[in-house]
Scaffold this motif. Sequence first.
Motif, PDB file in Angstrom:
ATOM      1  N   LEU A  80       7.630  -7.541 -11.799  1.00  0.00           N
ATOM      2  CA  LEU A  80       7.712  -7.655 -10.344  1.00  0.00           C
ATOM      3  C   LEU A  80       8.057  -9.087  -9.969  1.00  0.00           C
ATOM      4  CD1 LEU A  80       4.629  -5.643  -8.993  1.00  0.00           C
ATOM      5  CD2 LEU A  80       7.020  -4.938  -9.001  1.00  0.00           C
ATOM      6  N   ALA A  81       8.907  -9.236  -8.972  1.00  0.00           N
ATOM      7  CA  ALA A  81       9.281 -10.558  -8.476  1.00  0.00           C
ATOM      8  C   ALA A  81       8.707 -10.747  -7.077  1.00  0.00           C
ATOM      9  CB  ALA A  81      10.796 -10.713  -8.447  1.00  0.00           C
ATOM     10  N   TYR A  82       7.750 -11.662  -6.955  1.00  0.00           N
ATOM     11  CA  TYR A  82       7.162 -12.006  -5.658  1.00  0.00           C
ATOM     12  C   TYR A  82       7.955 -13.153  -5.043  1.00  0.00           C
ATOM     13  CZ  TYR A  82       3.030  -9.093  -6.319  1.00  0.00           C
ATOM     14  OH  TYR A  82       2.173  -8.029  -6.478  1.00  0.00           O
ATOM     15  N   GLU A  83       8.404 -12.955  -3.813  1.00  0.00           N
ATOM     16  CA  GLU A  83       9.220 -13.964  -3.158  1.00  0.00           C
ATOM     17  C   GLU A  83       8.353 -15.002  -2.460  1.00  0.00           C
ATOM     18  OE1 GLU A  83      11.780 -11.805  -0.557  1.00  0.00           O
ATOM     19  OE2 GLU A  83      13.143 -11.184  -2.170  1.00  0.00           O
ATOM     20  N   ALA A  84       8.870 -16.218  -2.388  1.00  0.00           N
ATOM     21  CA  ALA A  84       8.196 -17.314  -1.701  1.00  0.00           C
ATOM     22  C   ALA A  84       9.177 -17.971  -0.746  1.00  0.00           C
ATOM     23  CB  ALA A  84       7.661 -18.335  -2.700  1.00  0.00           C
ATOM     24  N   THR A  85       8.683 -18.466   0.371  1.00  0.00           N
ATOM     25  CA  THR A  85       9.568 -19.067   1.372  1.00  0.00           C
ATOM     26  C   THR A  85      10.096 -20.431   0.942  1.00  0.00           C
ATOM     27  OG1 THR A  85       7.618 -19.955   2.486  1.00  0.00           O
ATOM     28  CG2 THR A  85       8.473 -17.838   3.278  1.00  0.00           C
ATOM     29  N   ASP A  86       9.286 -21.183   0.195  1.00  0.00           N
ATOM     30  CA  ASP A  86       9.688 -22.543  -0.156  1.00  0.00           C
ATOM     31  C   ASP A  86       9.554 -22.825  -1.648  1.00  0.00           C
ATOM     32  OD1 ASP A  86       6.986 -22.372  -0.210  1.00  0.00           O
ATOM     33  OD2 ASP A  86       6.589 -24.190   0.961  1.00  0.00           O
ATOM     34  N   ALA A  87       9.655 -21.772  -2.465  1.00  0.00           N
ATOM     35  CA  ALA A  87       9.543 -21.954  -3.913  1.00  0.00           C
ATOM     36  C   ALA A  87      10.306 -20.846  -4.628  1.00  0.00           C
ATOM     37  CB  ALA A  87       8.066 -21.946  -4.330  1.00  0.00           C
ATOM     38  N   ALA A  88      10.445 -21.000  -5.930  1.00  0.00           N
ATOM     39  CA  ALA A  88      11.120 -19.976  -6.730  1.00  0.00           C
ATOM     40  C   ALA A  88      10.278 -18.708  -6.770  1.00  0.00           C
ATOM     41  CB  ALA A  88      11.358 -20.506  -8.143  1.00  0.00           C
ATOM     42  N   PRO A  89      10.910 -17.553  -6.973  1.00  0.00           N
ATOM     43  CA  PRO A  89      10.146 -16.305  -7.077  1.00  0.00           C
ATOM     44  C   PRO A  89       9.125 -16.373  -8.208  1.00  0.00           C
ATOM     45  CG  PRO A  89      12.487 -15.845  -6.858  1.00  0.00           C
ATOM     46  CD  PRO A  89      12.359 -17.316  -7.091  1.00  0.00           C
ATOM     47  N   LEU A  90       8.042 -15.646  -8.029  1.00  0.00           N
ATOM     48  CA  LEU A  90       6.997 -15.553  -9.038  1.00  0.00           C
ATOM     49  C   LEU A  90       7.214 -14.248  -9.795  1.00  0.00           C
ATOM     50  CD1 LEU A  90       4.328 -16.983  -9.969  1.00  0.00           C
ATOM     51  CD2 LEU A  90       3.131 -15.412  -8.436  1.00  0.00           C
ATOM     52  N   ILE A  91       7.552 -14.333 -11.077  1.00  0.00           N
ATOM     53  CA  ILE A  91       7.836 -13.150 -11.884  1.00  0.00           C
ATOM     54  C   ILE A  91       6.593 -12.809 -12.698  1.00  0.00           C
ATOM     55  CG2 ILE A  91       9.411 -12.058 -13.505  1.00  0.00           C
ATOM     56  CD1 ILE A  91      10.716 -13.155 -10.944  1.00  0.00           C
ATOM     57  N   LEU A  92       6.088 -11.598 -12.506  1.00  0.00           N
ATOM     58  CA  LEU A  92       4.870 -11.167 -13.173  1.00  0.00           C
ATOM     59  C   LEU A  92       5.116  -9.913 -13.996  1.00  0.00           C
ATOM     60  CD1 LEU A  92       2.295 -11.627 -10.255  1.00  0.00           C
ATOM     61  CD2 LEU A  92       2.722 -13.174 -12.173  1.00  0.00           C
ATOM     62  N   GLU A  93       4.470  -9.829 -15.145  1.00  0.00           N
ATOM     63  CA  GLU A  93       4.556  -8.637 -15.984  1.00  0.00           C
ATOM     64  C   GLU A  93       3.231  -7.889 -15.938  1.00  0.00           C
ATOM     65  OE1 GLU A  93       6.525  -8.745 -19.810  1.00  0.00           O
ATOM     66  OE2 GLU A  93       4.866  -7.616 -20.705  1.00  0.00           O
ATOM     67  N   LEU A  94       3.306  -6.605 -15.593  1.00  0.00           N
ATOM     68  CA  LEU A  94       2.128  -5.756 -15.473  1.00  0.00           C
ATOM     69  C   LEU A  94       2.065  -4.791 -16.649  1.00  0.00           C
ATOM     70  CD1 LEU A  94       3.063  -6.647 -12.536  1.00  0.00           C
ATOM     71  CD2 LEU A  94       1.841  -4.644 -11.713  1.00  0.00           C
ATOM     72  N   ARG A  95       0.850  -4.524 -17.115  1.00  0.00           N
ATOM     73  CA  ARG A  95       0.596  -3.528 -18.153  1.00  0.00           C
ATOM     74  C   ARG A  95      -0.592  -2.681 -17.717  1.00  0.00           C
ATOM     75  NH1 ARG A  95       2.372  -5.447 -23.767  1.00  0.00           N
ATOM     76  NH2 ARG A  95       3.639  -7.296 -23.368  1.00  0.00           N
ATOM     77  N   HIS A  96      -0.486  -1.380 -17.933  1.00  0.00           N
ATOM     78  CA  HIS A  96      -1.561  -0.484 -17.499  1.00  0.00           C
ATOM     79  C   HIS A  96      -2.903  -0.838 -18.140  1.00  0.00           C
ATOM     80  CE1 HIS A  96       0.485   2.396 -14.944  1.00  0.00           C
ATOM     81  NE2 HIS A  96       1.483   2.453 -15.792  1.00  0.00           N
ATOM     82  N   ALA A  97      -2.877  -1.359 -19.353  1.00  0.00           N
ATOM     83  CA  ALA A  97      -4.120  -1.674 -20.058  1.00  0.00           C
ATOM     84  C   ALA A  97      -4.915  -2.783 -19.374  1.00  0.00           C
ATOM     85  CB  ALA A  97      -3.809  -2.067 -21.498  1.00  0.00           C
ATOM     86  N   ASP A  98      -4.278  -3.530 -18.475  1.00  0.00           N
ATOM     87  CA  ASP A  98      -4.936  -4.676 -17.842  1.00  0.00           C
ATOM     88  C   ASP A  98      -5.458  -4.365 -16.444  1.00  0.00           C
ATOM     89  OD1 ASP A  98      -4.478  -6.345 -20.042  1.00  0.00           O
ATOM     90  OD2 ASP A  98      -2.436  -6.759 -19.372  1.00  0.00           O
ATOM     91  N   ARG A  99      -5.694  -3.087 -16.158  1.00  0.00           N
ATOM     92  CA  ARG A  99      -6.283  -2.706 -14.873  1.00  0.00           C
ATOM     93  C   ARG A  99      -7.791  -2.951 -14.887  1.00  0.00           C
ATOM     94  NH1 ARG A  99      -4.719   3.322 -14.072  1.00  0.00           N
ATOM     95  NH2 ARG A  99      -5.308   3.302 -16.269  1.00  0.00           N
ATOM     96  N   ARG A 100      -8.326  -3.313 -13.737  1.00  0.00           N
ATOM     97  CA  ARG A 100      -9.762  -3.539 -13.590  1.00  0.00           C
ATOM     98  C   ARG A 100     -10.226  -2.951 -12.257  1.00  0.00           C
ATOM     99  NH1 ARG A 100      -8.382  -4.851 -17.889  1.00  0.00           N
ATOM    100  NH2 ARG A 100      -8.817  -6.784 -19.069  1.00  0.00           N
ATOM    101  N   ALA A 133       3.934   7.201 -12.230  1.00  0.00           N
ATOM    102  CA  ALA A 133       4.617   7.757 -13.395  1.00  0.00           C
ATOM    103  C   ALA A 133       3.714   7.840 -14.617  1.00  0.00           C
ATOM    104  CB  ALA A 133       5.844   6.917 -13.721  1.00  0.00           C
ATOM    105  N   ARG A 134       2.636   7.093 -14.636  1.00  0.00           N
ATOM    106  CA  ARG A 134       1.719   7.143 -15.779  1.00  0.00           C
ATOM    107  C   ARG A 134       1.204   8.561 -15.999  1.00  0.00           C
ATOM    108  NH1 ARG A 134      -1.224   3.997 -19.114  1.00  0.00           N
ATOM    109  NH2 ARG A 134      -3.342   4.602 -19.646  1.00  0.00           N
ATOM    110  N   TYR A 135       0.988   9.292 -14.912  1.00  0.00           N
ATOM    111  CA  TYR A 135       0.452  10.644 -15.023  1.00  0.00           C
ATOM    112  C   TYR A 135       1.478  11.712 -14.658  1.00  0.00           C
ATOM    113  CZ  TYR A 135      -3.866   7.983 -15.120  1.00  0.00           C
ATOM    114  OH  TYR A 135      -4.836   7.076 -15.449  1.00  0.00           O
ATOM    115  N   GLY A 136       2.564  11.331 -14.002  1.00  0.00           N
ATOM    116  CA  GLY A 136       3.505  12.318 -13.502  1.00  0.00           C
ATOM    117  C   GLY A 136       4.775  12.496 -14.305  1.00  0.00           C
ATOM    118  N   ARG A 137       4.968  11.688 -15.373  1.00  0.00           N
ATOM    119  CA  ARG A 137       6.222  11.796 -16.110  1.00  0.00           C
ATOM    120  C   ARG A 137       6.278  13.124 -16.866  1.00  0.00           C
ATOM    121  NH1 ARG A 137       3.118   7.771 -18.710  1.00  0.00           N
ATOM    122  NH2 ARG A 137       2.832   8.055 -20.955  1.00  0.00           N
TER     123      ARG A 137
END
Length: 285
Positions: A80-100, A133-137
Amino acid sequence: MLPRDTDWRQGDLLSCEAAAALELVSANDQGRRVIVITHDCDLVHDSERCVEVIIAELVVKDPKPDPQLSYAKNPRRLHLAYEATDAAPLILELRHADRRSVPKGDFAGSAAKDHSHALPVDAKRALKQWLAARYGRPAFPNAFEKRLRKRSGKHTVEQLIAKILEPDAKHLVGLFFDLGEQRGAEAAEGEPYALSVSVVYDATEGGTEARLSAERVAGQLREMFEKTYGKPDVATEIALDACEAVADTRLTLADLRRVDQWRLEHISLRDGDQGDFLPAGEMPA
């Protein structure tokens, strides 16, 4: 509990200080961020006692989304790319195993939103699809999937599909398989699956370039299937009746009810492998 007029929404980013206060990450951890993934309606519903979040890794090696991990193309990882008004986008990688899960009382007392970064509408749509999609694929017949693991040279058909798709992944919405009346059938030995494939491309954003990419992919897939299984009239395992490039603007609800979006499940289980373009779920993002 969260008030009915809360401004928290699915996809919102917690501040680093709030994530540390909730003991989701350590105070000096600069490489991970926390994202709310509970649905907007559930955030304020009294019967929901917790807020679900996911701890995401900051992508720093190549600070832009990986096309193969964007738009819910991988069932276990998402960029996912989070946009910022005065900085570069924040690129984050998500994994289902890291849910809390965080009790709502704790969340209400300590959570604070990071207002410096926002998730664009199309990226939030991709997040929703990836979570669903984790449950619907879909699941294909075992016999069909076994035949897709047939080797053609040094690689299986599944691996060859990934190699064909990889160069054009950024233009493609998904690969859709139509097995017709054999959709849930375990075909006997010698009885071929009649398969039609739609290579769906992003006509709005990609335009002519996306169409040409999808047509190139469709041609390569036809060649590979016929080399591996033979022409449709003599094939005994998988008979590729059609393989066409299709604009996402032409894909109707009736089409989506008839076909299934295909994915490389066994490859996607290996989280270190970047070769699994194929999306998950039954609806394109």
